[in-house]
Design a protein around this motif. Sequence first.
Motif, PDB file in Angstrom:
ATOM      1  N   SER A   1       0.915  -1.214   0.072  1.00 15.88           N
ATOM      2  CA  SER A   1      -0.043   0.112   0.024  1.00 15.88           C
ATOM      3  C   SER A   1       0.823   1.322  -0.019  1.00 15.88           C
ATOM      4  O   SER A   1       0.389   2.233  -0.590  1.00 15.88           O
ATOM      5  N   THR A   2       2.141   1.271   0.643  1.00 15.37           N
ATOM      6  CA  THR A   2       2.795   2.449   0.689  1.00 15.37           C
ATOM      7  C   THR A   2       3.602   2.582  -0.857  1.00 15.37           C
ATOM      8  O   THR A   2       3.566   3.952  -1.150  1.00 15.37           O
ATOM      9  N   ALA A   3       3.720   1.604  -1.392  1.00 15.30           N
ATOM     10  CA  ALA A   3       4.122   1.690  -3.028  1.00 15.30           C
ATOM     11  C   ALA A   3       2.979   2.321  -3.748  1.00 15.30           C
ATOM     12  O   ALA A   3       3.383   3.042  -4.743  1.00 15.30           O
ATOM     13  N   PHE A   4       1.884   1.710  -3.554  1.00 14.45           N
ATOM     14  CA  PHE A   4       0.622   2.395  -4.226  1.00 14.45           C
ATOM     15  C   PHE A   4       0.560   4.031  -3.596  1.00 14.45           C
ATOM     16  O   PHE A   4       0.338   4.760  -4.653  1.00 14.45           O
ATOM     17  N   LEU A   5       0.762   4.275  -2.671  1.00 16.41           N
ATOM     18  CA  LEU A   5       0.783   5.668  -2.298  1.00 16.41           C
ATOM     19  C   LEU A   5       1.798   6.273  -3.039  1.00 16.41           C
ATOM     20  O   LEU A   5       1.641   7.552  -3.606  1.00 16.41           O
ATOM     21  N   LYS A   6       2.833   5.984  -3.119  1.00 14.02           N
ATOM     22  CA  LYS A   6       4.099   6.572  -3.773  1.00 14.02           C
ATOM     23  C   LYS A   6       3.583   6.591  -5.500  1.00 14.02           C
ATOM     24  O   LYS A   6       4.022   7.475  -5.967  1.00 14.02           O
ATOM     25  N   CYS A   7       3.109   5.717  -5.814  1.00 11.17           N
ATOM     26  CA  CYS A   7       2.605   5.782  -7.165  1.00 11.17           C
ATOM     27  C   CYS A   7       1.424   6.731  -7.422  1.00 11.17           C
ATOM     28  O   CYS A   7       1.606   7.687  -8.622  1.00 11.17           O
ATOM     29  N   MET A   8       0.722   7.084  -6.558  1.00  9.13           N
ATOM     30  CA  MET A   8      -0.479   8.226  -6.620  1.00  9.13           C
ATOM     31  C   MET A   8       0.271   9.424  -6.399  1.00  9.13           C
ATOM     32  O   MET A   8      -0.110  10.725  -7.016  1.00  9.13           O
ATOM     33  N   SER A   9       1.500   9.459  -5.811  1.00  4.46           N
ATOM     34  CA  SER A   9       2.464  10.712  -5.492  1.00  4.46           C
ATOM     35  C   SER A   9       2.840  11.085  -6.859  1.00  4.46           C
ATOM     36  O   SER A   9       3.655  12.308  -7.065  1.00  4.46           O
ATOM     37  N   THR A  10       2.914  10.468  -7.754  1.00  5.30           N
ATOM     38  CA  THR A  10       3.346  10.758  -9.401  1.00  5.30           C
ATOM     39  C   THR A  10       2.432  11.961  -9.762  1.00  5.30           C
ATOM     40  O   THR A  10       2.849  12.532 -10.843  1.00  5.30           O
ATOM     41  N   PHE A  11       1.101  12.033  -9.273  1.00  3.43           N
ATOM     42  CA  PHE A  11       0.550  13.177  -9.731  1.00  3.43           C
ATOM     43  C   PHE A  11       0.720  14.308  -9.085  1.00  3.43           C
ATOM     44  O   PHE A  11       0.908  14.518  -7.904  1.00  3.43           O
TER      45      PHE A  11
END
Length: 313
Positions: free
Chosen positions: A49-59
């Motif tokens: 889930s933290t990796a997914f949060l980092k993915c969303m941080s690309t916005f």
Amino acid sequence: MYLKNTHFFGWINTFLFGTDFFVIRVGLYRMEPKRQVRIALWITPRSLSTAFLKCMSTFEKAQLFQEPFFTAKMFGPERTVIIPQFDSIFENLPDVKNYTYEHVKNTLEMDYPGKDLVFTKDGAKAIYGRFECIPQGYQHVFLIRKPSKVHVSVEKLRATAQGIGVDKASFYNKDQKCLPGSPYRNLLELLEHVRDVLGQKPVVIDADDLTISPGTILKKFCGIVGLEYSESMLKWKPGPDPRWRRAESVQSLFAGMTDAHNNSYSSTGFTTRAPGTGTETPFSELSDEVRKLVEDSTPYYEKLAAMKIKIED
């Protein structure tokens, strides 16, 4: 020259030049503001889930929250997990004294002008029993992973915590939300509430699929929730994003206690693998306690997995 019947958001009409008429039709359209997307990602522990949060941080224009309900559950004035060794410390953390469930709900529902994305990720157990505090205006997404991988990983964290003086039983037995089948039972019942009470179609992602074909899963995910997919979502900078909102004292405390997020923080993208590969502890090698947890969780996981976004339709 005489300009007649001008309307700012309509048509510019007739120009007169002497006795000759020339009609110039120029369409001027109002640019609609980009719709803000709000997503709540509900998770089981140890599910990337933290990796997914980092993915969303690309916005670039994103407002990001890291487990605010978990903070309320573990450290706020309404906390339900009592760890005696640290309870006196938690009582004096200055930035969690206002972390009530209602405070978190209100914070998530605030206006965030100029943001294209408002994203929060949190544990299903953190909101379980407090569904009245689910924030309004969000699309709800559920992140799962095989129970054996989750419970083995959690067991390692519990062992680490025990090494620094935290009673191992604190993570389960003193938590009133640890029903048989947790945390998958909590996640499934939350999904059913979102589907049956809030009227939303479930969106489920399996973390293992993100390690097989992240581009495919994320492209389908974006199509469902209304985000614009880009391959830039697959790569990010290492380290926590300074835009993540989480109580700093909680972040510091966890960093000192365990290495729970080290791999995610140091990552620069989803670690990919071929289908059928990867490490998974054989069931026969699990401890009796973990084996029981896996057995209790599996029926709930299977119901969730039946609704997941598939790599191949």
